[in-house]
Design a protein around this motif. Structure first.
Motif, PDB file in Angstrom:
ATOM      1  N   GLU A  45       0.825  -1.199   0.000  1.00 13.60           N
ATOM      2  CA  GLU A  45       0.000   0.000   0.000  1.00 13.60           C
ATOM      3  C   GLU A  45       0.859   1.247   0.000  1.00 13.60           C
ATOM      4  N   LEU A  46       0.316   2.310  -0.568  1.00 15.89           N
ATOM      5  CA  LEU A  46       0.992   3.594  -0.557  1.00 15.89           C
ATOM      6  C   LEU A  46       0.992   4.163   0.858  1.00 15.89           C
ATOM      7  N   VAL A  47       2.147   4.646   1.275  1.00 18.63           N
ATOM      8  CA  VAL A  47       2.267   5.330   2.560  1.00 18.63           C
ATOM      9  C   VAL A  47       2.292   6.836   2.347  1.00 18.63           C
ATOM     10  N   ALA A  48       3.206   7.285   1.487  1.00 26.56           N
ATOM     11  CA  ALA A  48       3.339   8.714   1.230  1.00 26.56           C
ATOM     12  C   ALA A  48       4.076   8.905  -0.081  1.00 26.56           C
ATOM     13  N   ARG A  49       3.796  10.029  -0.732  1.00 23.21           N
ATOM     14  CA  ARG A  49       4.400  10.305  -2.027  1.00 23.21           C
ATOM     15  C   ARG A  49       4.622  11.800  -2.147  1.00 23.21           C
ATOM     16  N   ILE A  50       5.722  12.166  -2.828  1.00 21.77           N
ATOM     17  CA  ILE A  50       6.012  13.574  -3.051  1.00 21.77           C
ATOM     18  C   ILE A  50       6.414  13.753  -4.504  1.00 21.77           C
ATOM     19  N   THR A  51       5.886  14.795  -5.144  1.00 21.88           N
ATOM     20  CA  THR A  51       6.208  15.058  -6.540  1.00 21.88           C
ATOM     21  C   THR A  51       7.380  16.040  -6.644  1.00 21.88           C
ATOM     22  N   SER A  52       7.858  16.223  -7.862  1.00 20.26           N
ATOM     23  CA  SER A  52       8.950  17.168  -8.080  1.00 20.26           C
ATOM     24  C   SER A  52       8.518  18.589  -7.738  1.00 20.26           C
ATOM     25  N   GLY A  53       7.228  18.831  -7.746  1.00 22.18           N
ATOM     26  CA  GLY A  53       6.701  20.131  -7.361  1.00 22.18           C
ATOM     27  C   GLY A  53       6.374  20.233  -5.894  1.00 22.18           C
ATOM     28  N   ALA A  54       6.830  19.210  -5.123  1.00 22.05           N
ATOM     29  CA  ALA A  54       6.678  19.174  -3.661  1.00 22.05           C
ATOM     30  C   ALA A  54       5.241  18.976  -3.215  1.00 22.05           C
ATOM     31  N   MET A  55       4.411  18.468  -4.094  1.00 17.45           N
ATOM     32  CA  MET A  55       3.067  18.104  -3.655  1.00 17.45           C
ATOM     33  C   MET A  55       3.139  16.736  -2.982  1.00 17.45           C
ATOM     34  N   THR A  56       2.425  16.603  -1.885  1.00 19.79           N
ATOM     35  CA  THR A  56       2.478  15.368  -1.122  1.00 19.79           C
ATOM     36  C   THR A  56       1.089  14.773  -0.943  1.00 19.79           C
ATOM     37  N   ASN A  57       1.077  13.467  -0.778  1.00 19.80           N
ATOM     38  CA  ASN A  57      -0.151  12.806  -0.354  1.00 19.80           C
ATOM     39  C   ASN A  57       0.205  11.644   0.549  1.00 19.80           C
ATOM     40  N   TYR A  58      -0.703  11.350   1.455  1.00 12.80           N
ATOM     41  CA  TYR A  58      -0.460  10.358   2.498  1.00 12.80           C
ATOM     42  C   TYR A  58      -1.642   9.389   2.610  1.00 12.80           C
ATOM     43  N   ALA A  59      -1.327   8.199   3.065  1.00 18.37           N
ATOM     44  CA  ALA A  59      -2.392   7.280   3.447  1.00 18.37           C
ATOM     45  C   ALA A  59      -3.092   7.853   4.675  1.00 18.37           C
ATOM     46  N   ASP A  60      -4.382   7.626   4.759  1.00 20.39           N
ATOM     47  CA  ASP A  60      -5.136   8.141   5.904  1.00 20.39           C
ATOM     48  C   ASP A  60      -4.561   7.646   7.227  1.00 20.39           C
ATOM     49  N   SER A  61      -4.068   6.430   7.224  1.00 23.79           N
ATOM     50  CA  SER A  61      -3.592   5.819   8.461  1.00 23.79           C
ATOM     51  C   SER A  61      -2.325   6.464   9.013  1.00 23.79           C
ATOM     52  N   VAL A  62      -1.610   7.235   8.187  1.00 30.61           N
ATOM     53  CA  VAL A  62      -0.360   7.841   8.653  1.00 30.61           C
ATOM     54  C   VAL A  62      -0.424   9.362   8.685  1.00 30.61           C
ATOM     55  N   THR A  63      -1.493   9.932   8.186  1.00 33.11           N
ATOM     56  CA  THR A  63      -1.617  11.388   8.160  1.00 33.11           C
ATOM     57  C   THR A  63      -1.518  11.957   9.562  1.00 33.11           C
ATOM     58  N   GLY A  64      -0.655  12.965   9.691  1.00 35.30           N
ATOM     59  CA  GLY A  64      -0.440  13.581  10.991  1.00 35.30           C
ATOM     60  C   GLY A  64       0.679  12.948  11.793  1.00 35.30           C
ATOM     61  N   ARG A  65       1.127  11.783  11.371  1.00 34.73           N
ATOM     62  CA  ARG A  65       2.218  11.099  12.084  1.00 34.73           C
ATOM     63  C   ARG A  65       3.479  10.999  11.229  1.00 34.73           C
ATOM     64  N   PHE A  66       3.301  10.828   9.927  1.00 39.42           N
ATOM     65  CA  PHE A  66       4.431  10.671   9.022  1.00 39.42           C
ATOM     66  C   PHE A  66       4.575  11.925   8.164  1.00 39.42           C
ATOM     67  N   THR A  67       5.830  12.245   7.818  1.00 44.08           N
ATOM     68  CA  THR A  67       6.102  13.376   6.939  1.00 44.08           C
ATOM     69  C   THR A  67       7.109  12.952   5.882  1.00 44.08           C
ATOM     70  N   ILE A  68       6.765  13.176   4.622  1.00 41.73           N
ATOM     71  CA  ILE A  68       7.676  12.879   3.528  1.00 41.73           C
ATOM     72  C   ILE A  68       8.300  14.183   3.052  1.00 41.73           C
ATOM     73  N   SER A  69       9.582  14.132   2.732  1.00 43.46           N
ATOM     74  CA  SER A  69      10.277  15.324   2.250  1.00 43.46           C
ATOM     75  C   SER A  69      11.399  14.901   1.323  1.00 43.46           C
ATOM     76  N   GLY A  70      11.904  15.867   0.567  1.00 40.47           N
ATOM     77  CA  GLY A  70      12.996  15.583  -0.344  1.00 40.47           C
ATOM     78  C   GLY A  70      14.130  16.568  -0.143  1.00 40.47           C
ATOM     79  N   ASP A  71      15.311  16.205  -0.605  1.00 37.67           N
ATOM     80  CA  ASP A  71      16.434  17.132  -0.489  1.00 37.67           C
ATOM     81  C   ASP A  71      16.428  18.094  -1.672  1.00 37.67           C
ATOM     82  N   ASN A  72      17.290  19.121  -1.593  1.00 38.32           N
ATOM     83  CA  ASN A  72      17.295  20.163  -2.620  1.00 38.32           C
ATOM     84  C   ASN A  72      17.708  19.628  -3.988  1.00 38.32           C
TER      85      ASN A  72
END
Length: 121
Positions: A45-72
């Protein structure tokens, strides 16, 4: 292209872990990176995803607990996991949607080798 994931391990409920995934190789551009997980006997299952434009989406079960980020540079993605629960126990897989230029631009989907996260007291 290689996706090198790291950071899994054993943690007590309520604890935190940080996963990292670095992409390398023949990369023209990275369109999105994300984390999926697969628990024993369950589908991936998808946990979290981030696009090149820094848009993110999360599974409902992890929202508020997990954070996805990318380096510069855009080649590494992180998953900060807080307030971990036993039900977060799974193998976590890094995924990347990558454009390669082999004379023609084409998108490919790549997977890392998986890193085990165990949440248990």
């Amino acid at each position: 292209v290689q996706l090198q994931a790291s950071g899994g391990g054993l943690v007590q409920p309520g604890g935190s872990l940080r996963l990292s995934c670095a992409a390398s190789g023949n990369i023209f551009s990275i369109n999105a990176m994300g984390w999926y997980r697969q628990a024993p006997g369950k589908q991936r299952e998808l946990v979290a995803r981030i696009t090149s434009g820094a848009m993110t989406n999360y599974a409902d079960s992890v929202t508020g607990r997990f954070t996805i980020s990318g380096d510069n540079a855009g080649n590494t993605v992180y998953l900060q996991m807080n307030s971990l629960k036993p039900e977060d126990t799974a193998v976590y897989y890094c995924n990347a949607d990558i454009t390669q230029n082999n004379g023609v631009l084409f998108n490919y989907d790549y997977w890392g080798q998986g890193t085990l996260v165990t949440v248990s007291s």
